[in-house]
Write an enzyme that holds these catalytic residues in place. Sequence first.
Site: not given
Ligand SMILES: CCCCCCC[C@H](O)CC(=O)SCCNC(=O)CCNC(=O)[C@H](O)C(C)(C)COP(=O)([O-])OP(=O)([O-])OC[C@H]1O[C@@H](n2cnc3c(N)ncnc32)[C@H](O)[C@@H]1OP(=O)([O-])[O-]
Length: 726
Positions: A61, A101, A104, A124
Amino acid sequence: MAQYARGAAAVAVIRLHNPPVNALSLTVLQALEDGLKRADADPSVKAVMICGENGKFSAGADIRGFSSPKRHGVPLGPIISLIERSEKPVVAAIEGIALGGGLEVALGCHYRIAHVKAHMGFPEVTIGLLPGAEGTQRLPRLIGVPAALDIITTGRHIPATEALKLGLVDEVVEENTVEAAIRFANKVIGQPLGPRRLSLKPVPKLPNMEAFLSEALVKVKKQAHGCLAPELCFQAVKAATEQPFADGVRKERELFNILLTSGQAQALQYAFFAEREVQKWTTPNGASWKSTSPQPIRKAAVIGLGTMGRGIVTSLVKANIPVVALEQNVEYLNMGRKAVMLLLEREAMKMEQGAQTLDFHNPARLQFTVDFDVLHDVDLVIEAVFENMALKKEIFHKLSRICKPGAFLCTNTSALNIDEIASATSRPHQVIGTHFFSPAHVMRLLEIIYGHHTSPTAIATAVQLAKALKKVGVVVGNCFGFVGNRMMFPYVQQAVFLVEEGSRPEAVDQVLEDFGFKIGPFRMSDLAGLDVGWRSRKGQGLTGASLPPGTPARQRHGHRYSPLPDLLCENSRFGQKTGKGWYQYEKAGGRTAKPDPWLHNFLAQYRDTHHIKTRFIDQEEILERCLFSLINEGFDILAEGIAAGPEHLDVIYINGYGWPKHRGGPMFYASTIGLPRILAKLQKYSEAHPDVPGLQPSAFLKKLVAMGNPPLKEWMSYQSRQSNKL
Ligand SMILES: CCCCCCC[C@H](O)CC(=O)SCCNC(=O)CCNC(=O)[C@H](O)C(C)(C)COP(=O)([O-])OP(=O)([O-])OC[C@H]1O[C@@H](n2cnc3c(N)ncnc32)[C@H](O)[C@@H]1OP(=O)([O-])[O-]
C-alpha cells in the site's frame, strides 16, 4: 496505474505500474480492478498473470496514503477477494519485491512464481500496522501458523528460496519470471481452482496450538518494547486459528483500525520517511546530494583493531569492499586478526542460513599489516584508534603523506574536532568524520561529520559508503559530541543529578526503559564503561590532577557538576568490565545488573557529606528532566545549523541510541507533546535548578512556541542560522 495487455493467446497480463516501487495507490488499485473485470468479461482470456513494472512486483500500500484524509478509497481486501474468486487461474509473477499489500495481492492469486532474487514479506509491523488486506488470514492457511507468525510479527523479508521451502511460492525461476509465469498460466488452464483458493483452506492444525500460541505471545511481547503492532499482529493470526475466514477478516480490520489511529503508526511511518529524507543531505553552504557524485571505493583501510576497528573491518568485508587492516605492532595485529576472524566466521554462519556466502580468507579481500606503506593505493581510510587528539593528528599527518592524492581520510571519533584532525594533513577537504556505533558491524547508524574544509565529494562518498555497509548515514556539522553525543550529555547529566537529589539508578533506568529505551542511562554507562567518560572529563580538566585546587566539588565554571561518576571510577567501578559500576554484576564482564547496597550506602554518605536534602522524585520528573533536556539540546543543534532538520536528530536517536522507534525520535516526540508544554516544563525545572544550563530553554524552542507551535515539517523555516558551520 496498472497496464492491461495480452501476454500470449489466452493469457491476459496486468502490470502494476507506479514507479519507483509500484506502491498500491488508489489509481493502481482501480486499474487492477478494471483489468480483472476486463479479463473476466473476455471469453478469449483463459488465464491472468499479474506482475509489476520495472522488475518489482509491489512494495504494498502507498504508505503516504495512511495519513491522508482521503485514505478510504478503493479498498484492497475486496480486490484481493475478487482475484481469488476468479474462475480463470491467476498467476503472480514476483520479481524484486512483493511486500505488504503486494504480497497480499500475490496471496489472492491462485499460483505464485518468483524470481530467485526476489524478496517477500509483511513489513507492516515495522510501520505500526498489520497486513490489513486479509494477509493475516491467508498466510497461516498457506504456510502454517508458526512460519506465518514469524513473518508477520517480525516484518522480515524472506528470500525466494526460503519462500519456496515454506510453500509460499510454487516455483522459483532464474530466467525471465514474466515469461515463466505466462507459460505456467497456460499449463494450469482448466485445472480446478477450489484447492488454490486460500480463503477456503483450513489453517493447518498443530498438536499443541494453545501452548504454542501462549509461548509465542510471551516472545512477541518481550521483543515489542512497548510497541503495539507486534501484539496486534499476533492477535490477528490467532483469530485465523479460531474463526472462519470471514470472521477472521473482520477481526483483522478491527485490529488494523486500532493500529492506524494509535499514534504509534504515525510515529513509525514518520521514521520510515525520515530515514529516506536524511539520505538527501544538504549543508548550510548549499552543497547537496543533488549536485554531488560520490567516488567509488574499490579498496579501504582501517587503522586500529580495537572494538570499533574490528566491527568496521567486518562491515567492510560484508559489503564486499577489499580491506587492509592495520595495527601499530604485531602483538596487537595478531589479537585484532583473531577477533576479526571470529566475528567474520559468525557473520558467515548467519549469511549461510540465508544461502549467501562471505569470502574473507582471500588476502586480496582482507589483508592484515603493521606497515603504513601498504595503504598507498587505498581509496579510503577509516582511522579507529582511541580518542586521543595527539595520536589522531600524528596518524593523519602520516596518512596525508602515504595515501594517494584522491584518497579520503575518515576519522571514527565520537566527539573530537574534525577541523583540528584535518589540520594535520595537506588535504583537509578530504578529511571527514565517520562516527560508527558499537558494535560497528551491527549498529545501523553512521554519523557523518563534515569539517570546515570537507568537500561535498567527501560527504557524498561517505554517504555512499554508509549505504554500501547497509547503514543509515546522517550528515551533520562539526561540534563537540556532534549530534548524538551532544544531546546525550544533558540527558545523562540529569540522570546523575536525579540520583544526587534522592533517586536511585534502578529507578531512573526503569522509568526510561518503561518509556521504551532498550536500556536506561545507568545500565548504558555500565555497559559502555564509566572509564570512557572519566578519561574525557580528565582531558577537559573537569576532574583529576589538572583540576585547579580549591575547585568546589559540585561546581565547574559556575555550573552544577556531579562528581559521582568520577568517584565511582576512583573506586575502580568501571561498570560491567570490573563487575561493579552503578550496579553490581555476578563477575567482571558479567551482564546481569543487580542493585548494589554498597552504592546505596555510598550515595547516602555522599548526600550527607554535601548536605543534600534527599527528596522523593516521581516518575514524571525523572522522565521530563531526562528527555526534555535532551530535546532542548536538539533545538540548539537545529538553531546552529549543525543538522539540516529534526528528522536527522530523530534518525540518529532511533538508530544509534536505542530511542523507541514507535515514539518517532525525540524531536517527533516533542512535536506530539506540544512545544508549549515542553517549554513550560523546562522553565519550571530551570527555575528550580538555575545553575544547570541544560535546563535553560533553547532560544529556538522559545521562538517556535512564540510562532504558534508550528508542525515539525515547518520548524526549519523559522531558523535564522546563528552560525554557519561550513
Ligand atoms: C481496512 C484497511 C485496509 C488497508 C490495507 C492494508 C494493506 C497492507 O497490508 C498495508 C501495506 O501494504 S503497508 C506497506 C507495506 N510495505 C512496506 O512497508 C514497504 C516499505 N518500503 C520498503 O521497505 C523499501 O522502500 C523497499 C524495500 C520497497 C525499497 O527499498 P529501496 O530500494 O532502498 O528504496 P527506498 O529508498 O526505500 O524507496 C524508494 C522510494 O519509494 C518510496 N516507497 C517505498 N515503499 C513505499 C510505499 N509502500 N509507499 C509509498 N512510498 C514508498 C520511498 O519513500 C522512496 O521515496 P523517495 O521519494 O524516493 O525517497
